[in-house]
Motif scaffolding. Structure first.
Motif: not given
Length: 164
Positions: A104, A108-109, A111-113, A115-116, A119
């Motif tokens: 942060r 950068k985020a 949590l998106k990384t 999350q990817r 997935w």
């Protein structure tokens, strides 16, 4: 000093300061890492040996305090084994929180990384699940067929025994 003969490989010679730092590091590791760890390990082995001695060779009928003493030593060993776990368990969550906070600050985020990554893991697990289902169906068919044939053979043998 390096050898200058043809065909010999030149080796790196550390400076005097580097040799001194390496010696200081070895002394530090011995006195503050290896020696205390060795003493604690020997102490734990001594306690374990004492528990084993009192458990196996202690005459509990003549000396009932042997059983309580062995139980107390077992408790001490359990506590000594749990201390590193209690100290080590919060490390991973703290690392994750630190990585999130660092990301942060960098804009950068994280949590998106994450999350990817999750997935991708889910996709791979779904593929693995599908393959396992196909293999299990085939394996179940083989097992069922084997049991059917075995039941047929047992029934045939039972009929033959009844006739003769």
């Amino acid at each position: 000093m390096a050898s200058e003969l043809p065909g010999e490989q030149l080796t790196y010679q550390p400076s005097a300061a580097q040799v001194d730092r390496a010696a200081a590091l070895r002394r530090f590791n011995f006195f503050y890492v290896y020696f205390p760890f060795t003493l604690l390990s020997l102490f734990a082995l001594l306690l374990l040996g004492t528990v084993a001695w009192y458990s196996l060779f202690g005459d509990s009928l003549a000396r009932p305090y042997n059983v309580s003493f062995a139980s107390g030593l077992a408790d001490v060993i359990t506590i000594l084994c749990l201390i590193p776990l209690l100290l080590g368990c919060p490390v991973f969550p703290l690392l994750v929180l630190g990585a999130i906070a660092y990301g942060r600050r960098q804009g950068k985020a994280p949590l998106k990384t994450l999350q990817r990554l999750l997935w991708q893991l889910e996709t791979r697990l779904n593929r693995l699940h599908q393959v396992a289902e196909r293999l299990m169906r085939r394996l179940a068919r083989v097992v069922i067929d084997t049991h059917v044939k075995a039941a047929y053979v047992r029934a045939t043998l039972a009929r033959l025994r009844e006739r003769f």
